[in-house]
Design an enzyme around this catalytic site. Sequence first.
Site, PDB file in Angstrom:
ATOM      1  N   ARG A  63       0.538  -2.549  -7.020  1.00 56.07           N
ATOM      2  CA  ARG A  63       0.152  -1.190  -6.621  1.00 56.07           C
ATOM      3  C   ARG A  63      -1.365  -1.050  -6.458  1.00 56.07           C
ATOM      4  NH1 ARG A  63       0.195   4.162  -9.865  1.00 56.07           N
ATOM      5  NH2 ARG A  63       0.496   5.741  -8.249  1.00 56.07           N
ATOM      6  N   HIS A  67      -3.344   0.775  -3.344  1.00 57.92           N
ATOM      7  CA  HIS A  67      -4.289   1.884  -3.503  1.00 57.92           C
ATOM      8  C   HIS A  67      -5.715   1.492  -3.140  1.00 57.92           C
ATOM      9  CE1 HIS A  67      -1.783   4.920  -6.040  1.00 57.92           C
ATOM     10  NE2 HIS A  67      -1.030   4.251  -5.194  1.00 57.92           N
ATOM     11  N   ASP A  68      -6.020   0.218  -3.181  1.00 55.64           N
ATOM     12  CA  ASP A  68      -7.329  -0.234  -2.702  1.00 55.64           C
ATOM     13  C   ASP A  68      -7.359  -0.194  -1.172  1.00 55.64           C
ATOM     14  OD1 ASP A  68      -9.900  -1.345  -2.609  1.00 55.64           O
ATOM     15  OD2 ASP A  68      -9.109  -3.399  -2.568  1.00 55.64           O
ATOM     16  N   VAL A  71      -7.722   3.104   1.103  1.00 57.51           N
ATOM     17  CA  VAL A  71      -8.947   3.916   1.038  1.00 57.51           C
ATOM     18  C   VAL A  71     -10.118   3.075   1.540  1.00 57.51           C
ATOM     19  CG1 VAL A  71     -10.407   5.328  -0.451  1.00 57.51           C
ATOM     20  CG2 VAL A  71      -7.967   5.103  -0.963  1.00 57.51           C
ATOM     21  N   ASN A  95      -4.622   8.174  -8.702  1.00 57.83           N
ATOM     22  CA  ASN A  95      -4.980   7.032  -9.557  1.00 57.83           C
ATOM     23  C   ASN A  95      -5.144   7.381 -11.030  1.00 57.83           C
ATOM     24  OD1 ASN A  95      -5.069   5.451  -7.244  1.00 57.83           O
ATOM     25  ND2 ASN A  95      -7.299   5.690  -6.973  1.00 57.83           N
ATOM     26  N   HIS A 194       8.894  -0.584  -4.905  1.00 52.51           N
ATOM     27  CA  HIS A 194       9.440   0.222  -6.007  1.00 52.51           C
ATOM     28  C   HIS A 194      10.715  -0.402  -6.585  1.00 52.51           C
ATOM     29  CE1 HIS A 194       7.082   4.043  -4.565  1.00 52.51           C
ATOM     30  NE2 HIS A 194       6.303   3.093  -5.032  1.00 52.51           N
ATOM     31  N   THR A 242      17.219  -3.213 -11.976  1.00 52.72           N
ATOM     32  CA  THR A 242      16.499  -4.459 -12.303  1.00 52.72           C
ATOM     33  C   THR A 242      14.986  -4.232 -12.190  1.00 52.72           C
ATOM     34  OG1 THR A 242      16.739  -5.111  -9.982  1.00 52.72           O
ATOM     35  CG2 THR A 242      18.364  -6.007 -11.517  1.00 52.72           C
TER      36      THR A 242
HETATM   37  C1  HEM Z   1       5.531   5.047   0.597  1.00 55.54           C
HETATM   38  C2  HEM Z   1       4.660   5.768  -0.089  1.00 55.54           C
HETATM   39  C3  HEM Z   1       4.479   5.588  -1.559  1.00 55.54           C
HETATM   40  C4  HEM Z   1       4.461   6.589  -2.475  1.00 55.54           C
HETATM   41  C5  HEM Z   1       4.599   8.065  -2.204  1.00 55.54           C
HETATM   42  C6  HEM Z   1       4.289   5.971  -3.769  1.00 55.54           C
HETATM   43  C7  HEM Z   1       4.200   6.662  -4.958  1.00 55.54           C
HETATM   44  C8  HEM Z   1       4.241   6.073  -6.202  1.00 55.54           C
HETATM   45  C9  HEM Z   1       4.260   6.789  -7.451  1.00 55.54           C
HETATM   46  C10 HEM Z   1       4.182   8.287  -7.580  1.00 55.54           C
HETATM   47  C11 HEM Z   1       4.361   5.897  -8.444  1.00 55.54           C
HETATM   48  C12 HEM Z   1       4.417   6.191  -9.936  1.00 55.54           C
HETATM   49  C13 HEM Z   1       3.009   6.432 -10.422  1.00 55.54           C
HETATM   50  C14 HEM Z   1       2.945   7.144 -11.765  1.00 55.54           C
HETATM   51  O1  HEM Z   1       3.773   8.011 -12.041  1.00 55.54           O
HETATM   52  O2  HEM Z   1       2.016   6.831 -12.534  1.00 55.54           O
HETATM   53  C15 HEM Z   1       4.391   4.595  -7.846  1.00 55.54           C
HETATM   54  C16 HEM Z   1       4.478   3.424  -8.531  1.00 55.54           C
HETATM   55  C17 HEM Z   1       4.410   2.185  -7.936  1.00 55.54           C
HETATM   56  N1  HEM Z   1       4.157   1.932  -6.609  1.00 55.54           N
HETATM   57 FE1  HEM Z   1       4.253   3.255  -5.107  1.00 55.54          FE
HETATM   58  N2  HEM Z   1       4.214   4.622  -3.604  1.00 55.54           N
HETATM   59  C18 HEM Z   1       4.307   4.337  -2.280  1.00 55.54           C
HETATM   60  C19 HEM Z   1       4.206   3.106  -1.698  1.00 55.54           C
HETATM   61  C20 HEM Z   1       3.932   1.946  -2.395  1.00 55.54           C
HETATM   62  C21 HEM Z   1       3.519   0.706  -1.797  1.00 55.54           C
HETATM   63  C22 HEM Z   1       3.245   0.499  -0.314  1.00 55.54           C
HETATM   64  C23 HEM Z   1       3.388  -0.186  -2.815  1.00 55.54           C
HETATM   65  C24 HEM Z   1       2.941  -1.625  -2.783  1.00 55.54           C
HETATM   66  C25 HEM Z   1       2.778  -2.345  -1.674  1.00 55.54           C
HETATM   67  C26 HEM Z   1       3.741   0.498  -4.029  1.00 55.54           C
HETATM   68  C27 HEM Z   1       3.812  -0.076  -5.267  1.00 55.54           C
HETATM   69  C28 HEM Z   1       4.128   0.595  -6.432  1.00 55.54           C
HETATM   70  C29 HEM Z   1       4.421  -0.070  -7.683  1.00 55.54           C
HETATM   71  C30 HEM Z   1       4.567  -1.572  -7.889  1.00 55.54           C
HETATM   72  C31 HEM Z   1       4.569   0.930  -8.640  1.00 55.54           C
HETATM   73  C32 HEM Z   1       4.800   0.750 -10.146  1.00 55.54           C
HETATM   74  C33 HEM Z   1       3.442   0.574 -10.804  1.00 55.54           C
HETATM   75  C34 HEM Z   1       3.442   0.359 -12.305  1.00 55.54           C
HETATM   76  O3  HEM Z   1       4.486   0.283 -12.938  1.00 55.54           O
HETATM   77  O4  HEM Z   1       2.325   0.275 -12.844  1.00 55.54           O
HETATM   78  N3  HEM Z   1       4.033   1.788  -3.745  1.00 55.54           N
HETATM   79  N4  HEM Z   1       4.301   4.734  -6.473  1.00 55.54           N
END
Ligand code: HEM
Length: 319
Positions: A63, A67-68, A71, A95, A194, A242
Site C-alpha cells: 500500500r 500511496h507514494d 501523489v 495516510n 485487498h 485468506t
Molecule cells: C481502488 C481504490 C482504493 C481504495 C479506495 C483503497 C482504500 C483502502 C483503505 C480505506 C484501506 C484501509 C486503510 C485503513 O483503514 O487504515 C486500504 C488498505 C489497503 N490497500 Fe487499498 N485502496 C485502493 C486501492 C489500492 C491499491 C491500488 C493498492 C495497491 C496496489 C492497495 C493496497 C492496499 C493494501 C495492501 C491495504 C492493507 C494495508 C495494511 O494492512 O496495512 N489499495 N485501502
Amino acid sequence: MATPVMLRFVGVVVLATLVITATGCKLSPSHYQSTCPKALAIVRDGVAKAIKNETRMGASLLRLHFHDCFVNGCDASILLDDTPSFVGEKTAAPNNNSVRGFEVIDNIKASLEKACPGVVSCADIIALAARDSVVYLGGPSWNVSLGRRDSTTASRSLANTSIPPPTSNLSALITSFSAQGLSVKNMVALSGSHTIGLSRCTSFRGRIYNDSNIDASFARKLRMKCPTSGNDNVLQRLDIQTPTLFDNFYYKNLLQKKGLLHSDQELFNGSSVGSLVKKYACDSSAFFQDFARAMIKMSKIRPPKGSNGQIRKNCRKVN
Ligand code: HEM
Ligand SMILES: *[C@@H]1O[C@H](CO)[C@@H](O)[C@H](O)[C@H]1NC(C)=O
Ligand SMILES: *[C@@H]1O[C@H](CO)[C@@H](O)[C@H](O)[C@H]1NC(C)=O
Ligand SMILES: *[C@@H]1O[C@H](CO)[C@@H](O)[C@H](O)[C@H]1NC(C)=O
Ligand SMILES: *[C@@H]1O[C@H](CO)[C@@H](O)[C@H](O)[C@H]1NC(C)=O
Ligand SMILES: *[C@@H]1O[C@H](CO)[C@@H](O)[C@H](O)[C@H]1NC(C)=O
Ligand SMILES: *[C@@H]1O[C@H](CO)[C@@H](O)[C@H](O)[C@H]1NC(C)=O
Ligand SMILES: *[C@@H]1O[C@H](CO)[C@@H](O)[C@H](O)[C@H]1NC(C)=O
C-alpha cells in the site's frame, strides 16, 4: 588479436555505456547491477525479515507504494517526515494513522547505505519492497524497473485529493486511476491488493450500516465489531477468507457481496466492470498476469529521473 589500445577503447565504451544507463532517463531492472549488485537481495531480505516478524507488513508495504505513486509520482515523497517548517504527506487524510512500514524502509535503507552509500533511492526501495511482499505472500512476480530518484518536496493537499477514499463510487475510482494514466482494467486488477491486509472500522462504517449490496450476515458480524461510534481503529480483514495470502479471494468475496469497503463492492454492483471481477474470481492466473502488468505501470508514474531529485541518504528527510 586485440591490442591493449583497442581493449582500453572497448573499456571506455563499456564504462561510458554504464554511466549513461546509470544516469539515463529510462528506468531499467539492471540499474544497480554494477553500482550496487547486492541491492535487490538486501531489499528482499529486509522485507522477508519484516513479514516474518509481522505478516501484515507485506500488505502495508504494498500500500505504501500505491500511496507514494499517486501523489506526484513514485518519488518517496510519502516518506518525508513533518517538521516545524515542512508539511509532508504522512498526516494527509488517507495516510494518517493508516499508512505503515516506515521503519522497515528505514532498516533496509540503513543496510543499503552500508553496502553502497548514496546509491539506491528510497523510491526504488519502496517499489522493490512492494514486489517482494507480493511474492512472499504467494502472489505473482515481475521485474521492477529501477532508477527512480527521490523528491525534495511533498504535498499534503495532493495526497488528500489524489488518493481515492473508500467511499468512492465506481466513476470516481475510474476518474482517479485515469488521472494517473491507469485504465479501468488496471484499476480492477490493482484493487485485488485487498486480498491481503486490514482496514480500520472508520474506513467501512458507512458500508456496513447503509449499503444495500452487502451480505446480511457479513454485515451483522461487522456491526458487532464496529459500532456506529467508537472502535474507529479496530481492524478487520479486507479479505475475510485468506487475509495473509495473495490470491484471488478478494474477487470471490465480491461475487458474494462480501467486499469490505464500499469502493470494493462498487466493482461488482451491476456495471460492466463486473465481468472483470468474475474473470479474476475464476481465473487466478489471469488476475496474476494483469496485476503484475498493472503494478509495473503504476510503478512508472512520473518518477524523478536523470538529474532531477536526489538520492536521499535518510528516507525521512531531504539531503
Ligand atoms: C481502488 C481504490 C482504493 C481504495 C479506495 C483503497 C482504500 C483502502 C483503505 C480505506 C484501506 C484501509 C486503510 C485503513 O483503514 O487504515 C486500504 C488498505 C489497503 N490497500 Fe487499498 N485502496 C485502493 C486501492 C489500492 C491499491 C491500488 C493498492 C495497491 C496496489 C492497495 C493496497 C492496499 C493494501 C495492501 C491495504 C492493507 C494495508 C495494511 O494492512 O496495512 N489499495 N485501502
Ligand atoms: C515486529 O512487529 C511488531 C508488531 O507486531 C512491532 O512492534 C516490532 O517493532 C517489530 N519488530 C521488528 C524488529 O520489526
Ligand atoms: C493525525 O492523527 C493524530 C492522532 O494519532 C491526530 O492527533 C492528528 O490531529 C492527525 N493529523 C491530522 C492532520 O489529521
Ligand atoms: C525478468 O527478467 C529476466 C531477464 O530478462 C527474465 O528471464 C525473467 O523471466 C523476468 N521475470 C519475470 C517474472 O518477468
Ligand atoms: C488534508 O487532510 C487533513 C486531514 O483531514 C487536514 O487536516 C488538512 O487540512 C488537509 N490538508 C490540506 C493541505 O489539504
Ligand atoms: C460519484 O461520486 C462523485 C464524487 O463524489 C459524484 O460527483 C457523482 O455524482 C457520483 N456518481 C454517481 C453515479 O453516483
Ligand atoms: C447512514 O446514512 C445516514 C443517512 O444518510 C447518515 O445519517 C448516517 O450517518 C450514515 N451512517 C454511517 C455509519 O455512515
Ligand atoms: C448497487 O446497485 C443497486 C442496484 O442497482 C443500487 O440500488 C445501489 O445504490 C448500488 N450501490 C450500493 C452501494 O448499494
